[in-house]
Write an enzyme that holds these catalytic residues in place. Structure first.
Site, short mmCIF file in Angstrom:
data_model
loop_
_atom_site.label_atom_id
_atom_site.label_comp_id
_atom_site.label_asym_id
_atom_site.label_seq_id
_atom_site.Cartn_x
_atom_site.Cartn_y
_atom_site.Cartn_z
N GLU A 102 -82.45 -21.47 16.33
CA GLU A 102 -83.17 -22.64 15.85
C GLU A 102 -82.69 -23.91 16.55
O GLU A 102 -81.52 -24.05 16.90
CB GLU A 102 -82.96 -22.79 14.34
N CYS A 115 -80.53 -31.24 17.85
CA CYS A 115 -79.42 -30.39 17.44
C CYS A 115 -79.70 -28.99 17.97
O CYS A 115 -80.70 -28.37 17.60
CB CYS A 115 -79.35 -30.41 15.91
N CYS A 122 -72.96 -16.46 14.27
CA CYS A 122 -71.64 -17.08 14.47
C CYS A 122 -70.59 -16.12 13.95
O CYS A 122 -70.79 -15.43 12.95
CB CYS A 122 -71.58 -18.40 13.71
N CYS A 126 -67.44 -19.21 8.23
CA CYS A 126 -67.15 -20.30 7.30
C CYS A 126 -67.89 -20.03 5.99
O CYS A 126 -69.08 -19.69 6.00
CB CYS A 126 -67.57 -21.64 7.89
N CYS A 129 -71.38 -21.86 5.03
CA CYS A 129 -72.42 -21.99 6.07
C CYS A 129 -73.31 -20.77 6.09
O CYS A 129 -72.81 -19.63 6.14
CB CYS A 129 -71.75 -22.17 7.43
N GLU A 176 -70.54 -21.30 17.44
CA GLU A 176 -69.35 -22.10 17.73
C GLU A 176 -69.32 -22.33 19.25
O GLU A 176 -69.03 -21.40 20.03
CB GLU A 176 -68.10 -21.33 17.26
N SER A 229 -64.95 -30.05 12.87
CA SER A 229 -65.30 -29.69 11.50
C SER A 229 -64.02 -29.49 10.71
O SER A 229 -63.45 -28.40 10.69
CB SER A 229 -66.14 -28.40 11.49
N LEU A 230 -63.57 -30.53 10.06
CA LEU A 230 -62.27 -30.51 9.38
C LEU A 230 -62.40 -29.90 7.98
O LEU A 230 -61.78 -28.89 7.68
CB LEU A 230 -61.72 -31.94 9.33
N CYS A 350 -78.11 -29.18 8.01
CA CYS A 350 -76.85 -28.56 8.45
C CYS A 350 -76.56 -27.32 7.61
O CYS A 350 -76.65 -27.36 6.40
CB CYS A 350 -75.66 -29.48 8.20
#
Ligand code: SAH
Length: 375
Positions: A102, A115, A122, A126, A129, A176, A229-230, A350
């Site tokens: 996408e 974006c 991925c 996470c 996500c 990533e 991405s903290l 997101c």
């Protein structure tokens, strides 16, 4: 007439869209052609968005015929194109082999951000996500990464470099980027090259969860804008949200961020992304710790309201809490913003980008994980 017969010796057709100027120069000179062809072709491909070699009118017919035999201008197939009520536009693109990715365009008053995805699925898993749910399928080629910008530029009706709809490119879609390092590096080089999209280094952003050896490499190879991405300020919480933290914990991540800044010749900053999860990472104490963690790093904090998806197990922090969190950061001298959620109605926000992975078994296996429930 200079027909580069050596070009015909190339074993497979090469997709020119993913080639940097340097790659194109090698491509042409190895075949006995002049190096300046590289810059000509690059302009045709990325400035004039040529889809066919026959459009390249300053190249001899003979060379164009040869190029047709040895090279392609291939982009993924558009299988879905929808515009949200707020103007956000999402494309689902089908790659060779059937996988889907996408790409999202986010128009704002004074800029337009595209974006893009760097991988199918991925591997980082996470917990908040939705892309993680489908597992990892494969890396995108550099042509597939660049192809997203090419397609969007054409469909947004960019007719010349002075008619820019896409002013910023962010690698914040699926995947990533630093786990697909070589292809991502080629793609961002093309985005920033003057013969191609000519975007300045501040307008191309790589977002990473913190794959450290590669982050150090990126600081040396490129001066692209960096987003990290903290999402948490202790290893305990970050381990549960961003599992790659178990391998590269916070202390090492922050040291690597400092090195990134030191490597840059021009004054710059790092954007730290922080997803706001109700009761998980949004306390007063979290904000205080965040200030301490970022001390000494030129930083901007981007607070992202969590975008829900089925069975995520998380809720977004209430807006008053997010605002309070932001105020606390600002009082301590940090620059902090709250990311406006865009394109929710078409699942373009997101963490909502899922595409479709061909190998469904990975996805099904994921759902057997008790953490996600059995549905
Ligand atoms: N892998 C890269 C880039 C992709 S994600 C990275 O981790 O940075 C882009 C941003 O969206 C990341 O900060 C990611 O953590 C965030 N994100 C993922 N899922 C989300 C969700 N459901 N709600 C809000 N932000 C999310």
């Amino acid at each position: 007439m200079n027909v580069p017969v050596n070009l015909l010796k190339k074993p497979v057709k090469q997709n020119l869209l993913g080639m940097t100027l340097q790659d194109l120069e090698v491509f042409f000179t190895e075949s006995g052609e002049k190096a300046f062809r590289a810059s000509q072709v690059m302009k045709w491909l990325h400035q004039l968005l040529a889809a066919d070699f026959d459009e390249m009118t300053n190249i001899s017919k003979a060379l164009r015929e040869t190029l047709k035999q040895v090279a392609t201008i291939d982009v993924p197939e558009i299988v879905f194109d929808q515009t949200s009520a707020d103007g956000t536009r999402k494309w689902v693109l089908q790659l060779e082999g059937g996988n889907k990715i996408e790409t999202v365009f986010i128009p704002e008053a004074n800029r337009g951000t595209l974006c893009i995805s760097s991988q199918v699925g991925c591997a980082l898993d996470c917990s908040f996500c939705s892309t993680a749910r489908q597992g990892f399928s494969r890396n995108l080629t550099s042509a597939e990464i660049v192809g997203q910008v090419w397609i969007a530029s054409r469909l947004l009706g960019e007719n010349s470099r002075d008619d820019r709809k896409i002013t910023n490119v962010v690698l914040m879609g699926m995947g990533e980027p630093l786990l697909n390092y070589d292809n991502v590096l080629k793609a961002i080089t093309i985005f920033m090259h003057d013969d191609a999209y000519g975007l300045s280094k501040r307008r191309v952003t790589v977002s990473t969860s913190g794959v450290l050896p590669k982050l150090d490499l990126l600081g040396k190879d490129s001066n692209v804008a960096l987003a990290v991405s903290l999402h948490a300020v202790t290893d305990e919480i970050r381990d549960s949200l961003v599992p790659v933290n178990k391998k590269y914990p916070l202390k090492e991540l922050m040291a690597s961020c400092r090195r990134y800044i030191e490597n840059q010749t021009a004054k710059t900053h790092i954007t730290f992304e922080y997803v706001m999860l109700n009761g998980v990472n949004d306390s007063h104490q979290d904000a205080v710790k965040l200030v301490a963690l970022l001390r000494g790093i030129p930083a901007k904090v981007n607070l992202i309201p969590f975008n829900p998806f089925p069975d995520s197990g998380y809720d977004c922090s209430p807006m008053p809490i997010i605002k309070e969190f932001k105020e606390l950061l600002m009082k301590s001298g940090l620059v902090a913003t709250i990311r406006k959620t865009r394109g929710e109605d078409i699942d373009a926000a997101c963490g909502q980008l899922v595409g479709k992975v061909k190998d469904k078994s990975r996805r099904e296996r994921k759902f057997e994980n008790p953490r996600y429930g059995m549905n």
